[in-house]
Scaffold this active site. Structure first.
Site, PDB file in Angstrom:
ATOM      1  N   LEU A 359       0.826  -1.206   0.000  1.00 13.59           N
ATOM      2  CA  LEU A 359       0.000   0.000   0.000  1.00 13.59           C
ATOM      3  C   LEU A 359       0.855   1.249   0.000  1.00 13.59           C
ATOM      4  O   LEU A 359       0.455   2.299  -0.481  1.00 13.59           O
ATOM      5  CB  LEU A 359      -0.889   0.029   1.241  1.00 13.59           C
ATOM      6  CG  LEU A 359      -2.039  -0.961   1.303  1.00 13.59           C
ATOM      7  CD1 LEU A 359      -2.657  -0.969   2.685  1.00 13.59           C
ATOM      8  CD2 LEU A 359      -3.091  -0.612   0.262  1.00 13.59           C
ATOM      9  N   GLY A 360       2.010   1.138   0.604  1.00 11.79           N
ATOM     10  CA  GLY A 360       2.856   2.318   0.674  1.00 11.79           C
ATOM     11  C   GLY A 360       4.146   1.994   1.380  1.00 11.79           C
ATOM     12  O   GLY A 360       4.337   0.896   1.905  1.00 11.79           O
ATOM     13  N   GLY A 362       7.145   3.837   3.946  1.00 16.56           N
ATOM     14  CA  GLY A 362       7.598   5.002   4.706  1.00 16.56           C
ATOM     15  C   GLY A 362       9.072   4.866   5.002  1.00 16.56           C
ATOM     16  O   GLY A 362       9.722   3.934   4.531  1.00 16.56           O
ATOM     17  N   GLY A 363       9.586   5.785   5.776  1.00 14.14           N
ATOM     18  CA  GLY A 363      11.008   5.767   6.099  1.00 14.14           C
ATOM     19  C   GLY A 363      11.412   4.538   6.881  1.00 14.14           C
ATOM     20  O   GLY A 363      12.576   4.137   6.874  1.00 14.14           O
ATOM     21  N   PHE A 364      10.444   3.936   7.571  1.00 16.26           N
ATOM     22  CA  PHE A 364      10.864   2.852   8.454  1.00 16.26           C
ATOM     23  C   PHE A 364      10.123   1.563   8.185  1.00 16.26           C
ATOM     24  O   PHE A 364      10.142   0.658   8.991  1.00 16.26           O
ATOM     25  CB  PHE A 364      10.685   3.268   9.909  1.00 16.26           C
ATOM     26  CG  PHE A 364       9.537   4.220  10.081  1.00 16.26           C
ATOM     27  CD1 PHE A 364       8.255   3.734  10.156  1.00 16.26           C
ATOM     28  CD2 PHE A 364       9.750   5.581  10.110  1.00 16.26           C
ATOM     29  CE1 PHE A 364       7.192   4.589  10.268  1.00 16.26           C
ATOM     30  CE2 PHE A 364       8.675   6.447  10.216  1.00 16.26           C
ATOM     31  CZ  PHE A 364       7.403   5.954  10.295  1.00 16.26           C
ATOM     32  N   GLY A 365       9.438   1.448   7.088  1.00 19.69           N
ATOM     33  CA  GLY A 365       8.783   0.185   6.812  1.00 19.69           C
ATOM     34  C   GLY A 365       7.855   0.254   5.626  1.00 19.69           C
ATOM     35  O   GLY A 365       7.630   1.307   5.038  1.00 19.69           O
ATOM     36  N   ASP A 478       4.540  14.438  12.122  1.00 14.13           N
ATOM     37  CA  ASP A 478       4.710  14.128  10.698  1.00 14.13           C
ATOM     38  C   ASP A 478       3.370  14.246   9.985  1.00 14.13           C
ATOM     39  O   ASP A 478       3.017  13.393   9.182  1.00 14.13           O
ATOM     40  CB  ASP A 478       5.301  12.729  10.558  1.00 14.13           C
ATOM     41  CG  ASP A 478       5.881  12.496   9.170  1.00 14.13           C
ATOM     42  OD1 ASP A 478       6.178  13.485   8.472  1.00 14.13           O
ATOM     43  OD2 ASP A 478       6.027  11.325   8.775  1.00 14.13           O
TER      44      ASP A 478
END
Ligand SMILES: *[C@@H]1O[C@H](CO)[C@@H](O)[C@H](O)[C@H]1NC(C)=O
Ligand SMILES: *[C@@H]1O[C@H](CO)[C@@H](O)[C@H](O)[C@H]1NC(C)=O
Ligand SMILES: *[C@@H]1O[C@H](CO)[C@@H](O)[C@H](O)[C@H]1NC(C)=O
Ligand SMILES: *[C@@H]1O[C@H](CO)[C@@H](O)[C@H](O)[C@H]1NC(C)=O
Ligand SMILES: *[C@@H]1O[C@H](CO)[C@@H](O)[C@H](O)[C@H]1NC(C)=O
Ligand SMILES: *[C@@H]1O[C@H](CO)[C@@H](O)[C@H](O)[C@H]1NC(C)=O
Ligand SMILES: *[C@@H]1O[C@H](CO)[C@@H](O)[C@H](O)[C@H]1NC(C)=O
Ligand SMILES: *[C@@H]1O[C@H](CO)[C@@H](O)[C@H](O)[C@H]1NC(C)=O
Length: 690
Positions: A359-360, A362-365, A478
Site C-alpha cells: 500500500l505504501g 515510509g522511512g521505516f517500513g 509528521d
C-alpha cells in the site's frame, strides 16, 4: 512462554545491533564564534597581515594595522586540525568522511563606489600557513608557482569579486580544488546577490558537506543588518557539487578563511562563524576492538542471565499452575490492548508480503494490505525494516498508539514479532490516503467541497485530541496529506505515528527530515533551528494540509514567482483575491464563505512565528464556524529567530573612531573602520590606478 522467549531474544538482538552501531555513531563538535574580539587570537591562527579587529576577522587587513591595503593576502584558521576522513583514501569503500555544516556572516566591503577586489574563501588546508605571493588573483590560496598542484591539498569555496580572464564575471561563487581556477562556478547575479555592492551589505553563507553521499551544497542569503537575526537558509543551494574530500585534502586539515586584494581592494570581514562537524575517532584500533568486544560481550552476558532468569521464572510459573504467563507483559496488561497476531497468519493474509499487496512505503517500513481469512477482516500490515532504528520506532509507535483512541485516528488492531521482525496491524482504510485523492485520482472523481471540509474538520479534531485531550500530550510530528487516511465514508483518520513522541521526549530531530521527499513545506521554519517538534509545528503542518486541500496543490508547488503555495495564497490575500486560490477542479462548486474561512485559517497556521499560530481549540471552533477567523496581515511576517533579537554586543567606541575616517555611505549597523591617515594615502594611490 515461547512467545516471550522469542520476544526477549528479539529485544536482545536489537540491543546488540544498537550497541554495535553505537561504536559507529559519530559524535559532533559544535562551535559558535563571534562577535570577535582580541581574545580570539587564542582560538584562531591569524596569519598576518590578517587581523582580528573592529569586531571581525579581517582576513585581509583593514586600516587599523600598519598595512597597505592593496596586493594583500591573509588567512585565519581555527587553531585545531580536524580529522576529515578515515580509512584508506584510495579505497573508497572503506573510507569514512566527516560530515560538517558551517555558516558564517560576512561583510565584503567595497570602498566609496570603487571597483572591489579580489575575493574571500572558506578554506580547507593542510596547515595553518600562508603561501607567499598569494595576493591578487590567488585569493590567499596558491601562488604563481603552486597553483593547480595536487600537493596543495586545498579545497575552497570562493566568493570572487574581480573578474580574471578565467572567471565568468566579477560576482561569482566557485568551488576551488588546489587552484584559483574553479572547478565549478556560479554567477551570483542569477540569485540576485551582490557580494560587494555599493554600501554596506551582509551575507550569510551556509556550506554543508555530506560525507555519506560525498556532496557539498552552498547556500547564500542577504542579512539586513549585522545585528539582524540570521535569515533562514534558502531551500535552493547556489552551488552544489559531488566532492570526495578523502581523495583531495590531508586527513587532518585546518578550516578557516583566506582572502586577497589586488590593485583593487575591499574589506574581507567575517563577523560570525558557526561550525558543526562529526568527530571521527582517533585511529586507536585497540580501543575500537574493545568497544566491539564490549558491545558483543555485554549483551551476551545479559542474554545468559536473562536466559537463566527466564527458565527460573518459567519453572516457577509452571509450579504456580500456569497462572498468567506474562512477565514482560507491560504492553499486554494495558486495558484495551491490541492483540498479538501470529506471524504465519499475517504472512498468509498478505500472500507472503507480496509486492502486489503493497500500500505504501515510509522511512521505516512497508505497508501491505491483507485479508485475515478466518475472520474475513481486511487489515493493513506495517512491516518494519530491519534497520536498527526499527525497535525504537516500534516501541514508540506501539506505546503511543496503543493508548490513543479517537474516531479520527487509524485504529491499531495488534502487533507481531518474529525473528526480530516487527509488524503492526491496523484497520484497513479502503479509501487510501488523502494525497492520492487530491493528486492521483481520476480527474472526474475529485473530492467535492463537502468532503474536503469534512476531512479538514476531522483532522482538526484528531489534532486537538492529540494535543489536549489525551493525558500525555502528543505531537504528531509528521502531519501531511499522505499520512491522512480516508475510511469508507471519507472521514479522515490520522495515521503513521511512527514518528510521534510524547512531548517530554526531546530526542526528535527535524534536521533528519530536511530534504526527505514529501516532507518539505510541512515543516515549520523554527524546527530547522530547534530540531524539535512542538504543538505549534504540528499546527504549521496542519495549515499546509489545509491549503493543500482547498487549493488542490502541493505545499511546495511553485506558482508564478512564488516559491511555495503559501506565499502565493498570501499574495492573493493581500490583493483581496483569495478565492482565486480555490482548486479549479471544483468548478466553482464550493461555499465562498467556507473557502475563505479555511484559506485564512491556513495562512494563520502558517505564521512564521510559532507563538502567533492559533491553537487547536481555536482552529476547531473556527472550522465549525463558532469563532471568527483571526486577522491575517496582508504581508507574510518575517521569520524571526530567536524570537527576540540578541542584545547588540558590537559597537564602535568613540576612542577607536578618533583617528579614523569613516567613509561608509549609509552605514547601518556594521560600520567598517576603513581608513587611517596612512592608509588613506595608500588608498588614493591605488584608486588612481583605476
Ligand atoms: C609601520 O611600517 C613601517 C614600514 O613598514 C615601519 O617602519 C613602522 O615601524 C611601522 N609602524 C608600526 C607602528 O608598526
Ligand atoms: C548538516 O545539516 C543537515 C541538514 O540540516 C543535517 O541533515 C546534517 O545532519 C547536518 N550535519 C551535521 C554534521 O551537523
Ligand atoms: C550560529 O548558531 C546560532 C545558534 O544556533 C544562531 O543563533 C546563529 O544565527 C548562527 N549564526 C550563523 C551565522 O549561522
Ligand atoms: C557603484 O557605484 C559606482 C559609482 O557610482 C558605479 O560606477 C558602479 O556601477 C556601482 N556599482 C554597483 C554594483 O552598483
Ligand atoms: C609559492 O609558495 C611556495 C610555498 O607555498 C613558496 O615556496 C614559493 O616560493 C612561492 N612562489 C612564489 C612565486 O611566490
Ligand atoms: C579540478 O580542476 C582541475 C583543473 O581545472 C583539475 O586538474 C582537477 O582534476 C579538477 N578536480 C576535480 C576533482 O574535478
Ligand atoms: C547528498 O545529500 C544532500 C543532503 O544531505 C542532498 O542535498 C544531495 O542532493 C545529495 N547528493 C547526492 C548526489 O545524492
Ligand atoms: C599590485 O600588484 C600588481 C602585480 O604585481 C602590480 O601591477 C600593481 O601595481 C600592484 N598594485 C599596488 C597598488 O601595489
Amino acid at each position: 512462554m515461547r512467545g516471550q522467549v522469542v520476544w526477549l531474544i528479539g529485544v536482545i538482538i536489537f540491543d546488540l545491533m544498537v550497541a554495535m552501531a553505537d561504536t559507529q555513531t559519530l559524535k559532533i563538535s559544535d562551535f559558535q564564534f563571534g562577535p570577535f574580539d582580541s581574545s580570539y587570537y587564542n582560538t584562531f591562527a591569524v596569519i598576518q597581515p590578517a587581523t582580528i579587529s573592529n569586531g571581525a576577522l579581517q582576513v585581509t587587513p583593514d586600516s587599523i594595522g600598519n598595512f597597505s591595503l592593496s596586493n594583500r593576502s591573509g588567512r585565519i584558521f581555527l587553531n585545531k586540525a580536524f580529522k576529515l576522513w578515515d580509512g584508506d583514501s584510495k579505497n573508497i569503500a572503506t573510507s569514512t568522511l566527516a560530515s560538517f555544516n558551517t555558516s558564517f556572516l560576512i561583510n565584503v566591503f567595497r570602498v566609496s563606489n570603487s571597483v572591489p577586489g579580489e575575493g574571500v574563501t572558506f578554506l580547507i588546508a593542510p596547515d595553518p600557513t600562508l603561501p607567499p605571493g598569494s595576493s591578487g588573483q590567488y585569493l590567499g590560496l596558491t601562488n604563481k608557482s603552486t597553483d593547480g598542484l595536487s600537493s596543495n591539498q586545498l579545497v575552497a569555496i570562493e566568493l570572487d569579486t574581480f573578474k580574471q580572464d578565467f572567471d565568468p564575471d566579477d560576482n561569482h561563487i566557485g568551488l576551488n580544488i588546489n587552484s584559483v581556477r574553479s572547478n565549478k562556478t556560479v554567477s551570483l547575479s542569477e540569485f540576485d546577490i551582490q557580494i560587494a555592492p555599493n554600501g554596506t551589505k551582509f551575507h550569510v553563507v551556509w556550506i554543508q558537506y555530506d560525507g555519506k553521499n560525498k556532496s557539498m551544497q552552498v547556500y547564500m542569503a542577504d542579512q539586513e543588518e549585522q545585528t539582524s537575526p540570521t535569515p533562514s537558509r534558502p531551500s535552493k543551494p547556489v552551488l552544489s557539487a559531488d566532492l570526495d574530500l578523502s581523495s583531495l585534502v590531508k586527513q587532518k586539515s585546518y578550516l578557516g578563511f583566506s582572502a586577497s586584494t589586488g590593485s583593487n581592494v575591499q574589506l574581507n570581514c567575517v563577523l560570525r562563524w558557526n561550525l558543526t562537524i562529526e568527530v571521527l575517532p582517533d585511529g586507536n584500533e585497540g580501543k575500537h576492538w574493545l568497544k566491539i568486544g564490549l558491545a558483543i560481550g555485554v549483551p551476551l552476558v545479559v542474554l545468559l542471565l536473562l536466559g537463566i532468569g527466564g527458565l527460573t521464572c518459567y519453572w516457577y510459573k509452571r509450579r504456580r499452575a500456569r497462572s498468567d504467563p506474562n512477565i514482560l507483559g507491560a504492553l499486554k496488561s494495558l486495558p484495551g490492548t491490541p492483540r498479538e497476531f501470529r506471524f504465519r497468519d499475517l504472512k498468509k493474509a498478505t500472500n507472503n508480503f507480496d509486492d502486489k499487496h503493497k500500500l505504501g512505503q515510509g522511512g521505516f517500513g512497508v505497508v501491505y494490505r491483507g485479508l485475515l481469512q478466518k475472520e474475513s477482516l481486511e487489515i493493513a500490515v506495517k512491516k518494519f525494516s530491519r534497520d536498527i532504528k526499527g525497535k525504537d520506532d516500534f516501541l514508540a509507535e506501539l506505546t503511543i498508539i496503543n493508548r490513543l483512541r479517537h474516531k479520527h485516528l487509524v485504529r491499531l488492531l495488534g502487533w507481531c514479532h518474529k525473528n526480530g521482525m516487527l509488524l503492526l496491524v491496523y484497520d484497513f482504510m479502503p479509501n487510501g490516503s488523502l494525497d492520492t485523492h487530491l493528486f492521483s485520482g481520476p480527474a472526474n472523481a475529485t473530492l467535492n467541497w463537502n468532503l474536503r471540509y469534512q476531512i479538514i474538520s476531522g483532522v482538526a479534531s484528531a489534532l486537538h485530541y492529540l494535543h489536549n485531550e489525551y493525558d500525555q500530550k502528543v505531537v504528531h510530528r509528521d502531519l501531511k496529506a499522505s499520512n491522512i487516511m480516508l475510511d469508507s465514508s471519507f472521514d479522515a483518520r490520522l495515521g503513521d505515528f511512527g514518528l510521534a513522541r510524547a512531548l517530554e521526549n526531546e530526542k526528535t530531530s527535524y534536521a533528519e527530515l530536511e530534504g526527505v521527499p514529501g516532507t518539505m513545506g510541512y515543516i515549520a521554519p523554527e524546527c530547522f533551528h530547534t530540531g524539535k517538534a512542538t504543538r505549534e509545528s504540528d499546527v504549521y503542518a496542519f495549515g499546509a494540509v489545509l491549503l493543500e486541500v482547498v487549493c488542490g496543490q502541493r505545499p511546495w508547488t511553485k506558482i508564478a514567482e512564488f516559491q511555495q503555495l503559501v506565499d502565493w495564497v498570501w499574495w492573493l490575500h493581500r490583493e483581496r483575491r483569495i478565492l482565486e486560490a480555490v482548486d479549479e477542479r471544483l468548478d466553482n462548486d464550493y461555499v465562498d464563505e467556507e473557502a475563505e474561512r479555511l484559506l485564512l485559517l491556513g495562512l494563520a497556521c502558517s505564521h512564521p512565528i510559532a507563538s502567533e499560530r492559533p491553537k487547536t481549540q481555536a482552529i476547531f471552533q473556527i472550522i465549525s464556524g463558532s469563532m471568527a477567523v483571526p486577522h491575517v496581515p496582508p504581508f507574510k511576517p518575517a521569520f524571526v529567530w530567536p524570537s527576540m533579537p540578541p542584545p547588540t554586543s558590537f559597537s564602535i567606541t568613540a576612542s577607536s573612531m578618533a583617528n579614523t575616517v569613516d567613509i561608509t555611505p549609509n552605514s547601518s549597523g556594521w560600520t567598517p573602520r576603513y581608513i587611517s591617515k596612512d592608509a588613506q594615502v595608500e588608498f588614493s594611490d591605488s584608486s588612481s590606478h583605476m
